[in-house]
Scaffold this active site. Structure first.
Site, PDB file in Angstrom:
ATOM      1  N   CYS A 181       0.794  -1.256   0.021  1.00 46.23           N
ATOM      2  CA  CYS A 181       0.243  -0.100  -0.049  1.00 46.23           C
ATOM      3  C   CYS A 181       0.874   1.121   0.138  1.00 46.23           C
ATOM      4  O   CYS A 181       0.689   2.180  -0.535  1.00 46.23           O
ATOM      5  CB  CYS A 181      -0.891   0.045   1.193  1.00 46.23           C
ATOM      6  SG  CYS A 181      -2.429  -0.870   1.116  1.00 46.23           S
ATOM      7  N   CYS A 336      -5.929 -16.764 -16.946  1.00 44.02           N
ATOM      8  CA  CYS A 336      -6.937 -17.380 -17.436  1.00 44.02           C
ATOM      9  C   CYS A 336      -7.685 -16.431 -17.976  1.00 44.02           C
ATOM     10  O   CYS A 336      -7.470 -15.284 -18.133  1.00 44.02           O
ATOM     11  CB  CYS A 336      -7.562 -18.520 -16.687  1.00 44.02           C
ATOM     12  SG  CYS A 336      -8.301 -17.848 -15.268  1.00 44.02           S
TER      13      CYS A 336
END
Ligand SMILES: [Zn+2]
Length: 374
Positions: A181, A336
């Site tokens: 972060c 994918c």
């Protein structure tokens, strides 16, 4: 117990006087009082959760205030847990708060967590997330999970007797570069949203009771991963499967040995590379730092794929055939169509001993970068 304090939730059929008593008797340990832990702690104290534990070794820094809303500017430099405990007691004096100004480690985890019913993960590093998973499983306690990065966040509840654990998803910590972060940034309100969802899930678990995780229409996120993408406000709920070869929950709880992981992974928040991060890497000419591996079937591959990608369908992986890739010194980026099969492929490759792996969490279907058709 002041009835009027909790009137707005006691009027709910699922809570009532009985649920409020359960809340008053409940004990929740919040690990990390940062972006996620701060809103979670405030809502749990406000709801009358009887005993709240706060563990965090850090002091308040001015850069925390953008999202860690339990602190004030005057708190800078002071212990987070001390300031947070004071704030919670001011909010609700009926709640007992225990503050642990230290880091959760394999050595102190059992002693600290044992008295609590629920563990809430407010941590921002893989080392703690993996330790918490193993700890919760060993002690048989539900783990309310949350993670945030940039404009995205995820939440789930891992409670092994009732569903998969975190290691069913990610057997081992990532071995590749993932931005933290601090590097990648995070929007403050996203911490508020995911931390509040975690508080909500804890309340649902408490009101449902320990023996009956699904009752009265309150269904905690057991076996479900909630993903929120704030840019478009799209939410997805992924059904998670228990991995029969999970390095944690395939064993008996008594066999679990807690260990502290290498601090090298401490800057990481997620091993998933969302498509927009991948696109930025691509634009920044860092694409060559990865080896893209397309694990979709041939028809999908022929319809278009990432430049310089290698093709090796998941069906082959599942039969035990591994691809031969050049220069495995680079991270392999598996993808994918939607980010679900690639998770399975990562598990297979890791089990086969591959390291330095990442995957496109949104899949090729959400890819907006360059595409080639073969
Ligand atoms: Zn598991």
């Amino acid at each position: 117990m002041s009835q009027s304090r909790y009137a707005r939730q006691m009027v709910l059929a699922e809570v009532g006087a009985e649920g409020q008593k359960k809340l008053a008797a409940a004990r929740v340990l919040i690990v990390g009082v940062g972006g996620l832990g701060a809103p979670a702690a405030l809502y749990l104290a406000a709801a009358g959760v009887g005993s709240i534990g706060l563990i965090d070794a850090d002091q308040v820094d001015i850069s925390n205030l953008q999202r860690q809303i339990i602190y004030d500017s005057a708190d800078q430099g002071r212990d987070k847990v001390t300031r947070a405990a004071t704030r919670l007691q001011a909010l609700n004096p009926e709640v007992h708060v225990a503050a642990y100004p230290s880091r959760l480690t394999a050595a102190n985890a059992i002693e600290i967590a044992a008295p609590y019913d629920i563990i809430l993960d407010g941590s921002d590093n893989f080392s703690t997330k993996f330790l918490l998973n193993d700890l919760a499983y060993k002690l048989g306690k539900p783990l309310v999970y949350g993670t945030i990065l940039r404009w995205e966040g995820q939440a789930s509840v891992f409670w092994a007797p009732h569903g998969p654990c975190y290691r069913c998803l990610f057997p081992e910590p990532p071995q590749t570069y993932v931005p933290s972060c601090a590097e990648a940034g995070v929007i403050g309100a996203m911490a508020g949203i995911i931390g509040s969802i975690q508080a909500l899930e804890a309340v649902k678990l408490i009101v449902n009771g320990s023996q009956t995780p699904v009752q009265g229409g309150l269904e905690p996120l057991l076996g479900q991963l909630l993903h929120l993408r704030a840019q478009t406000m799209e939410t997805r709920r992924l059904a998670l499967r228990k991995n029969p070869e999970c390095p944690c929950c395939s064993k008996a709880p008594s066999e679990i040995v807690l260990r502290d992981l290498n601090d090298a992974c401490d800057t990481a928040v997620s091993q998933e590379i969302p498509n927009y991060v991948a696109a930025e890497l691509s634009q920044g000419n860092r694409w060559q730092e990865f080896i893209p591996l397309d694990i979709r079937e041939s028809q999908e591959w022929m319809g278009g794929h990432l430049p310089s990608a290698h093709h090796w369908p998941l069906s082959k992986l599942q039969e035990g055939h591994l691809p031969e890739l050049p220069a495995r010194s680079k991270p392999v980026l598996v993808y994918c169509q939607s980010g679900i099969r690639s998770r399975r492929a990562l598990q297979i490759l890791r089990t086969a001993g591959w390291q330095n792996l990442a995957h496109l969490s949104d899949g090729f279907g959400a890819w907006r970068g360059p595409v080639v058709v073969s």
